[in-house]
Write an enzyme that holds these catalytic residues in place. Structure first.
Site, PDB file in Angstrom:
ATOM      1  N   ARG A  67      36.507 -29.244 -45.374  1.00 47.36           N
ATOM      2  CA  ARG A  67      36.375 -27.993 -44.633  1.00 47.36           C
ATOM      3  C   ARG A  67      36.015 -28.196 -43.163  1.00 47.36           C
ATOM      4  O   ARG A  67      36.617 -27.582 -42.283  1.00 47.36           O
ATOM      5  CB  ARG A  67      35.324 -27.075 -45.283  1.00 47.36           C
ATOM      6  CG  ARG A  67      35.877 -26.281 -46.434  1.00 47.36           C
ATOM      7  CD  ARG A  67      34.832 -26.049 -47.477  1.00 47.36           C
ATOM      8  NE  ARG A  67      34.500 -27.321 -48.130  1.00 47.36           N
ATOM      9  CZ  ARG A  67      35.087 -27.768 -49.239  1.00 47.36           C
ATOM     10  NH1 ARG A  67      35.984 -27.033 -49.825  1.00 47.36           N
ATOM     11  NH2 ARG A  67      34.772 -28.940 -49.765  1.00 47.36           N
ATOM     12  N   THR A  68      35.049 -29.047 -42.877  1.00 42.08           N
ATOM     13  CA  THR A  68      34.635 -29.186 -41.478  1.00 42.08           C
ATOM     14  C   THR A  68      35.779 -29.787 -40.670  1.00 42.08           C
ATOM     15  O   THR A  68      36.141 -29.274 -39.605  1.00 42.08           O
ATOM     16  CB  THR A  68      33.357 -30.051 -41.387  1.00 42.08           C
ATOM     17  OG1 THR A  68      32.377 -29.484 -42.246  1.00 42.08           O
ATOM     18  CG2 THR A  68      32.811 -30.082 -39.978  1.00 42.08           C
ATOM     19  N   LYS A  97      36.719 -53.677 -36.749  1.00 44.31           N
ATOM     20  CA  LYS A  97      36.524 -54.990 -36.104  1.00 44.31           C
ATOM     21  C   LYS A  97      35.089 -55.187 -35.637  1.00 44.31           C
ATOM     22  O   LYS A  97      34.759 -56.172 -35.004  1.00 44.31           O
ATOM     23  CB  LYS A  97      37.464 -55.118 -34.896  1.00 44.31           C
ATOM     24  CG  LYS A  97      38.925 -54.960 -35.242  1.00 44.31           C
ATOM     25  CD  LYS A  97      39.768 -55.044 -33.971  1.00 44.31           C
ATOM     26  CE  LYS A  97      41.222 -54.747 -34.275  1.00 44.31           C
ATOM     27  NZ  LYS A  97      42.000 -54.550 -33.048  1.00 44.31           N
ATOM     28  N   ARG A 118      31.367 -36.777 -37.133  1.00 44.23           N
ATOM     29  CA  ARG A 118      30.573 -36.800 -38.371  1.00 44.23           C
ATOM     30  C   ARG A 118      30.222 -38.253 -38.648  1.00 44.23           C
ATOM     31  O   ARG A 118      31.078 -39.139 -38.552  1.00 44.23           O
ATOM     32  CB  ARG A 118      31.355 -36.211 -39.538  1.00 44.23           C
ATOM     33  CG  ARG A 118      30.643 -36.441 -40.862  1.00 44.23           C
ATOM     34  CD  ARG A 118      31.221 -35.668 -42.002  1.00 44.23           C
ATOM     35  NE  ARG A 118      30.877 -34.253 -41.902  1.00 44.23           N
ATOM     36  CZ  ARG A 118      31.072 -33.369 -42.876  1.00 44.23           C
ATOM     37  NH1 ARG A 118      31.599 -33.751 -44.010  1.00 44.23           N
ATOM     38  NH2 ARG A 118      30.747 -32.110 -42.711  1.00 44.23           N
ATOM     39  N   HIS A 147      23.627 -30.151 -39.564  1.00 43.60           N
ATOM     40  CA  HIS A 147      25.047 -29.779 -39.575  1.00 43.60           C
ATOM     41  C   HIS A 147      25.127 -28.418 -38.890  1.00 43.60           C
ATOM     42  O   HIS A 147      25.330 -27.380 -39.521  1.00 43.60           O
ATOM     43  CB  HIS A 147      25.528 -29.697 -41.022  1.00 43.60           C
ATOM     44  CG  HIS A 147      27.008 -29.615 -41.191  1.00 43.60           C
ATOM     45  ND1 HIS A 147      27.879 -29.346 -40.161  1.00 43.60           N
ATOM     46  CD2 HIS A 147      27.793 -29.764 -42.301  1.00 43.60           C
ATOM     47  CE1 HIS A 147      29.117 -29.344 -40.638  1.00 43.60           C
ATOM     48  NE2 HIS A 147      29.090 -29.586 -41.934  1.00 43.60           N
TER      49      HIS A 147
HETATM   50  C1  NCD Z   1      28.497 -30.088 -46.407  1.00 43.19           C
HETATM   51  C2  NCD Z   1      28.190 -31.364 -45.659  1.00 43.19           C
HETATM   52  O1  NCD Z   1      29.071 -32.184 -45.423  1.00 43.19           O
HETATM   53  O2  NCD Z   1      27.051 -31.489 -45.269  1.00 43.19           O
HETATM   54  N1  NCD Z   1      29.816 -29.759 -46.483  1.00 43.19           N
HETATM   55  C3  NCD Z   1      30.404 -29.100 -45.456  1.00 43.19           C
HETATM   56  O3  NCD Z   1      30.476 -29.584 -44.353  1.00 43.19           O
HETATM   57  N2  NCD Z   1      30.869 -27.876 -45.699  1.00 43.19           N
HETATM   58  C4  NCD Z   1      27.788 -29.988 -47.701  1.00 43.19           C
HETATM   59  C5  NCD Z   1      27.890 -31.108 -48.678  1.00 43.19           C
HETATM   60  O4  NCD Z   1      28.557 -32.108 -48.450  1.00 43.19           O
HETATM   61  O5  NCD Z   1      27.281 -30.951 -49.717  1.00 43.19           O
END
Ligand code: NCD
Length: 324
Positions: A67-68, A97, A118, A147
């Site tokens: 999703r993100t 590397k 991320r 997040h």
């Molecule tokens: C979450 C995350 O990655 O922190 N997911 C997201 O980005 N919607 C929640 C999770 O991974 O549980």
């Protein structure tokens, strides 16, 4: 980035890194939501937008994401921008590397106008922001840290339903120790008056003590409960989360607690009001039964996901100075 940094955004998003919900004040949140709503309306009417025409965003995700990653990429493309995408950089980029995060960031900023990162390490987004000379960094999840963009879409979803972010009763359930979406969302809710938060988690996955103390100091009323039977019937929101398997050192510990709390149609019947909403950042791995999905109160596959795209459309446009 060595430009002037603000502790709070004060509605001035241009060129700012977005690392933590702590950067937000109430006017900045509403400013963002106003733009997200406009972009939502345009998008739903099928209008083609070119606000980000000529802009390139680099997405570099060292941890898995559906999703993100998907909503950021879609948000940018829907606004006429382009993306440079690295998923699994540990095998597909020079990270394989042995290149450092700092050097990877400095490389990507030569090709792009903004970097969305991320990373499994808490604090990695801040480290990247310190390394970047020219472009803003957006934290798309830093380990068990924060997040922020998930919390923004969660707050937008709550605001859309209730028209307010104060005087709410919200139940958080699941992995409150490792769930970064929880850490960011509680920061956001602590900006508003008179919110009562119920915390339901296995003993070993409780909200860290320091965080609890911090939020209480900021005015949140926090009530820890230990059993589904203790869920209050007047909660406006249930925010369910998965137990974060990847954060466990010992998988047998994970197995013991993974399904401690499960939303079933029966639990909703017993404990949920008709006006509440059931949220989940997703992915779910068994902690909400699929038979709950048809319930109108379950917004995770209805508004919550799409709202993520609209909020990210607004955030990137503001950060790149394409909206004011
Ligand atoms: C979450 C995350 O990655 O922190 N997911 C997201 O980005 N919607 C929640 C999770 O991974 O549980």
């Amino acid at each position: 980035m060595p430009t002037q940094k603000k502790t709070t955004l004060q509605k001035k998003f241009k060129s700012q890194d977005i690392l933590s919900l702590d950067q937000f004040d109430v006017p900045s949140l509403y400013h963002l939501f106003k733009h997200a709503k406009h972009l939502q309306t345009f998008t739903e009417r099928g209008k083609v937008l070119d606000i980000l025409k000529g802009s390139i965003a680099a997405l570099i995700f060292y941890e898995p994401s559906s999703r993100t990653f998907g909503s950021f990429a879609s948000a940018i493309k829907r606004l006429g921008g382009q993306t440079l995408e690295f998923q699994n950089p540990t095998s597909t980029s020079s990270v394989a590397k042995g290149e450092t995060l700092e050097d990877t960031i400095r490389t990507l900023e030569s090709y792009s106008d903004i970097i969305i990162l991320r990373h499994p390490e808490k604090g990695a987004a801040k480290k990247a922001a310190e390394a970047a000379f020219f472009v803003p960094i957006i934290n798309a999840g830093d380990g068990v840290g924060e997040h922020p963009t998930q919390a923004l879409l969660d707050m937008y979803t709550i605001y859309e339903k209730f028209g307010r972010l104060d005087n709410l009763t919200i139940l958080f359930a699941g992995d409150l120790l490792n769930g970064r979406t929880v850490h960011s969302l509680l920061r956001g809710l602590s900006l508003f008056e008179n919110n009562t938060i119920y915390l339901l988690s296995p003993q070993i996955l409780k909200l860290p003590k320091e965080e609890k103390a911090l939020f209480e100091k900021r005015g949140l009323k926090l009530i820890e409960i230990h059993n589904s039977q203790d869920i209050p019937k007047n909660a406006d929101v249930w925010y369910w989360t998965r137990v974060q398997k990847e954060r466990f050192k010992n998988l047998s510990d994970y197995e013991k607690v993974k399904h401690s709390f499960i939303v079933t149609p029966n639990l909703l019947r017993e404990k949920a009001s008709q006006k509440m909403i059931l949220m989940h950042p997703l992915p779910r791995v068994g902690e909400i039964e699929t038979s709950v999905d048809g319930d109108k109160r379950a917004v995770y596959f209805r508004s919550q996901i799409k709202n993520g795209m609209y909020v990210r459309m607004a955030l990137i446009s503001l950060t790149l100075g394409k909206l004011k």
